[in-house]
Design an enzyme around this catalytic site. Structure first.
Site, PDB file in Angstrom:
ATOM      1  N   GLY A 277     -24.505  33.798 -36.576  1.00  0.00           N
ATOM      2  CA  GLY A 277     -23.445  34.123 -35.616  1.00  0.00           C
ATOM      3  C   GLY A 277     -22.128  34.397 -36.334  1.00  0.00           C
ATOM      4  O   GLY A 277     -21.412  35.353 -36.015  1.00  0.00           O
ATOM      5  N   HIS A 278     -21.819  33.564 -37.325  1.00  0.00           N
ATOM      6  CA  HIS A 278     -20.596  33.777 -38.098  1.00  0.00           C
ATOM      7  C   HIS A 278     -20.682  35.087 -38.882  1.00  0.00           C
ATOM      8  O   HIS A 278     -19.685  35.792 -39.039  1.00  0.00           O
ATOM      9  CB  HIS A 278     -20.374  32.623 -39.071  1.00  0.00           C
ATOM     10  CG  HIS A 278     -20.191  31.272 -38.419  1.00  0.00           C
ATOM     11  ND1 HIS A 278     -21.105  30.258 -38.542  1.00  0.00           N
ATOM     12  CD2 HIS A 278     -19.199  30.784 -37.625  1.00  0.00           C
ATOM     13  CE1 HIS A 278     -20.676  29.181 -37.874  1.00  0.00           C
ATOM     14  NE2 HIS A 278     -19.527  29.488 -37.300  1.00  0.00           N
TER      15      HIS A 278
ATOM     16  N   GLN B 212     -13.072  29.664 -24.944  1.00  0.00           N
ATOM     17  CA  GLN B 212     -12.180  29.657 -26.110  1.00  0.00           C
ATOM     18  C   GLN B 212     -11.574  31.035 -26.350  1.00  0.00           C
ATOM     19  O   GLN B 212     -10.351  31.170 -26.499  1.00  0.00           O
ATOM     20  CB  GLN B 212     -12.956  29.199 -27.343  1.00  0.00           C
ATOM     21  CG  GLN B 212     -12.214  29.375 -28.655  1.00  0.00           C
ATOM     22  CD  GLN B 212     -12.975  28.757 -29.808  1.00  0.00           C
ATOM     23  OE1 GLN B 212     -12.961  27.541 -29.988  1.00  0.00           O
ATOM     24  NE2 GLN B 212     -13.664  29.566 -30.591  1.00  0.00           N
TER      25      GLN B 212
ATOM     26  N   LYS C 205     -19.805  33.455 -27.723  1.00  0.00           N
ATOM     27  CA  LYS C 205     -20.551  32.202 -27.561  1.00  0.00           C
ATOM     28  C   LYS C 205     -19.646  31.118 -26.973  1.00  0.00           C
ATOM     29  O   LYS C 205     -20.074  30.302 -26.174  1.00  0.00           O
ATOM     30  CB  LYS C 205     -21.119  31.794 -28.918  1.00  0.00           C
ATOM     31  CG  LYS C 205     -21.427  30.319 -29.115  1.00  0.00           C
ATOM     32  CD  LYS C 205     -22.763  29.962 -28.568  1.00  0.00           C
ATOM     33  CE  LYS C 205     -23.283  28.612 -29.006  1.00  0.00           C
ATOM     34  NZ  LYS C 205     -22.330  27.527 -29.040  1.00  0.00           N
ATOM     35  N   ASP C 206     -18.385  31.108 -27.433  1.00  0.00           N
ATOM     36  CA  ASP C 206     -17.396  30.171 -26.902  1.00  0.00           C
ATOM     37  C   ASP C 206     -16.488  30.961 -25.963  1.00  0.00           C
ATOM     38  O   ASP C 206     -15.344  31.278 -26.296  1.00  0.00           O
ATOM     39  CB  ASP C 206     -16.623  29.529 -28.046  1.00  0.00           C
ATOM     40  CG  ASP C 206     -17.541  28.720 -28.946  1.00  0.00           C
ATOM     41  OD1 ASP C 206     -17.856  27.581 -28.598  1.00  0.00           O
ATOM     42  OD2 ASP C 206     -17.991  29.259 -29.975  1.00  0.00           O
TER      43      ASP C 206
ATOM     44  N   LEU D 280     -21.852  27.803 -41.916  1.00  0.00           N
ATOM     45  CA  LEU D 280     -21.957  29.192 -41.449  1.00  0.00           C
ATOM     46  C   LEU D 280     -23.408  29.603 -41.212  1.00  0.00           C
ATOM     47  O   LEU D 280     -24.302  29.252 -41.983  1.00  0.00           O
ATOM     48  CB  LEU D 280     -21.306  30.124 -42.474  1.00  0.00           C
ATOM     49  CG  LEU D 280     -19.821  29.851 -42.744  1.00  0.00           C
ATOM     50  CD1 LEU D 280     -19.268  30.861 -43.767  1.00  0.00           C
ATOM     51  CD2 LEU D 280     -18.990  29.900 -41.462  1.00  0.00           C
TER      52      LEU D 280
ATOM     53  N   MET E  63     -15.487  26.653 -38.389  1.00  0.00           N
ATOM     54  CA  MET E  63     -15.536  25.260 -38.848  1.00  0.00           C
ATOM     55  C   MET E  63     -16.609  25.107 -39.924  1.00  0.00           C
ATOM     56  O   MET E  63     -17.062  23.987 -40.206  1.00  0.00           O
ATOM     57  CB  MET E  63     -15.808  24.323 -37.667  1.00  0.00           C
ATOM     58  CG  MET E  63     -14.682  24.374 -36.630  1.00  0.00           C
ATOM     59  SD  MET E  63     -14.542  22.891 -35.633  1.00  0.00           S
ATOM     60  CE  MET E  63     -16.129  22.847 -34.837  1.00  0.00           C
ATOM     61  N   GLY E  64     -17.023  26.211 -40.548  1.00  0.00           N
ATOM     62  CA  GLY E  64     -18.014  26.137 -41.622  1.00  0.00           C
ATOM     63  C   GLY E  64     -19.424  25.951 -41.084  1.00  0.00           C
ATOM     64  O   GLY E  64     -19.683  26.214 -39.916  1.00  0.00           O
TER      65      GLY E  64
ATOM     66  N   GLY F 248     -16.110  34.572 -31.305  1.00  0.00           N
ATOM     67  CA  GLY F 248     -17.413  34.812 -30.685  1.00  0.00           C
ATOM     68  C   GLY F 248     -17.385  34.592 -29.180  1.00  0.00           C
ATOM     69  O   GLY F 248     -16.740  33.655 -28.696  1.00  0.00           O
TER      70      GLY F 248
HETATM   71  P1  AMP Z   1     -17.464  27.446 -35.046  1.00  0.00           P
HETATM   72  O1  AMP Z   1     -17.618  27.428 -36.530  1.00  0.00           O
HETATM   73  O2  AMP Z   1     -18.646  26.933 -34.297  1.00  0.00           O
HETATM   74  O3  AMP Z   1     -16.149  26.877 -34.594  1.00  0.00           O
HETATM   75  O4  AMP Z   1     -17.399  28.988 -34.639  1.00  0.00           O
HETATM   76  C1  AMP Z   1     -16.523  29.869 -35.272  1.00  0.00           C
HETATM   77  C2  AMP Z   1     -16.580  31.181 -34.555  1.00  0.00           C
HETATM   78  O5  AMP Z   1     -17.907  31.687 -34.564  1.00  0.00           O
HETATM   79  C3  AMP Z   1     -16.159  31.083 -33.078  1.00  0.00           C
HETATM   80  O6  AMP Z   1     -15.374  32.227 -32.749  1.00  0.00           O
HETATM   81  C4  AMP Z   1     -17.479  31.078 -32.361  1.00  0.00           C
HETATM   82  O7  AMP Z   1     -17.401  31.583 -31.046  1.00  0.00           O
HETATM   83  C5  AMP Z   1     -18.301  31.998 -33.245  1.00  0.00           C
HETATM   84  N1  AMP Z   1     -19.732  31.757 -33.058  1.00  0.00           N
HETATM   85  C6  AMP Z   1     -20.391  30.577 -33.166  1.00  0.00           C
HETATM   86  N2  AMP Z   1     -21.696  30.734 -32.879  1.00  0.00           N
HETATM   87  C7  AMP Z   1     -21.862  32.045 -32.548  1.00  0.00           C
HETATM   88  C8  AMP Z   1     -22.988  32.828 -32.130  1.00  0.00           C
HETATM   89  N3  AMP Z   1     -24.204  32.324 -31.980  1.00  0.00           N
HETATM   90  N4  AMP Z   1     -22.773  34.147 -31.896  1.00  0.00           N
HETATM   91  C9  AMP Z   1     -21.540  34.702 -32.024  1.00  0.00           C
HETATM   92  N5  AMP Z   1     -20.448  34.005 -32.421  1.00  0.00           N
HETATM   93  C10 AMP Z   1     -20.606  32.698 -32.672  1.00  0.00           C
END
Ligand code: AMP
Length: 290
Positions: free
Chosen positions: A43-44, A160, A156-157, A40, A37-38, A154
């Site tokens: 983690g991304h 999901q 992290k989710d 970034l 979702m940007g 990730g």
């Molecule tokens: P988001 O942009 O938050 O929707 O996350 C996009 C992807 O990045 C998802 O697969 C998340 O699980 C992963 N992600 C977000 N934060 C982290 C993190 N701290 N470590 C690893 N992956 C992450």
């Protein structure tokens, strides 16, 4: 029809529409997709690096998906900074950024969606009704548009990625799902786009989430109830802090179904937590072995 534009020489190709995307990917080798979702962060970057190792062409999608936000959630204030995202992608050697407009992804009301089933109604799904239907629907659309060989998500989710893995099996989707470990900031807080909402005091309180998970992970010799108890006592203290950590859920669950682990549970389990600090809702989890 506009031609795909590239923001910088040798930088990633930024495409906005399915047509541009198809032309950008035409004739490319093994494609790895990183849906985001940007906003970034590190983690991304971990996800992109994993995709880079396993695929010849890396596509990052940047799309704040309205379908996965509830009416009282932070859709409008969710951080958006496409130029910064393009810079991160350029540094990480991303080939293509797919950043569609909402109207491109949802030109009309989305009548047909992907039902996440019982697993989608537990934990995050119980707190955020409809969230996982929104997630699985957009992930399916992205898989159809990008046609990746693999996609990186990730840990992290955790719920999901478990649901995406299950969807791929249950719907026979031809894509390999790769999991990436959670990246944490130096203080232990899991990196998240939502961390920018936290002021210093809120961030200090928020550290209780990762502290609780660590306490739980250190109590595995006491069994499932011991793990829950160790984590819960950290969170009970944090509920008295200023500002307080308002617990949404703390659960020890079976990683395949996200159903609560019994007191006799043996093998792997996920200790998951969600809490609010001020207006910000945070989630975190750790895998444990019992
Ligand atoms: P988001 O942009 O938050 O929707 O996350 C996009 C992807 O990045 C998802 O697969 C998340 O699980 C992963 N992600 C977000 N934060 C982290 C993190 N701290 N470590 C690893 N992956 C992450």
């Amino acid at each position: 029809m506009t031609a795909p534009s590239t923001p910088a020489a040798d930088g990633p190709l930024l495409v906005r529409t399915p047509d541009e995307l198809r032309r950008a990917l035409d004739g490319r080798g093994r494609v790895g997709l990183v849906p985001t979702m940007g906003a970034l962060h590190g983690g991304h970057r971990t996800l992109v690096r994993l995709a880079r190792e396993k695929a010849e062409t890396v596509v990052v999608s940047v799309f704040v998906n309205p379908l996965q936000f509830g009416p009282d959630e932070d859709l409008d204030r969710y951080p958006r900074d496409l130029p910064a995202d393009v810079r991160v992608c350029a540094q990480e050697g991303v080939d293509v950024i797919f950043a569609p407009e909402v109207e491109t992804m949802y030109p009309a009301e989305q009548m047909v969606t992907v039902d996440a089933g019982a697993m989608g109604e537990r934990l995050e799904g119980a707190s955020r009704p409809g969230h996982f239907t929104g997630v699985l629907t957009v992930v399916t659309k992205l898989f159809q548009l990008v046609r990746p060989h693999l996609a990186v998500f990730g840990e992290k989710d955790a719920q999901q990625i478990a649901l995406v893995r299950r969807m791929v099996v249950d719907l026979n989707l031809p894509v390999e799902i790769v999991g990436a470990p959670t990246l944490r900031d130096a203080d232990g807080l899991a990196s998240s786009s939502r961390n920018v909402y936290l002021d210093d005091a809120q961030r200090e309180s928020a550290l209780a989430l990762s502290r609780a998970l660590r306490a739980g992970a250190e109590a595995t010799s006491d069994g499932a109830d011991g793990v829950r108890e160790a984590a819960r006592s950290v969170l009970e203290e944090a509920a008295k802090a200023t500002p307080p950590v308002e617990l949404d859920y703390l659960a020890l669950v079976d990683p395949a179904t996200f159903a609560e682990a019994s007191s006799e549970h043996r093998g792997s389990a996920v200790l998951a937590v969600a809490a609010r600090v001020g207006p910000t809702r945070l989630i975190d989890n750790v895998s444990v072995s019992l």
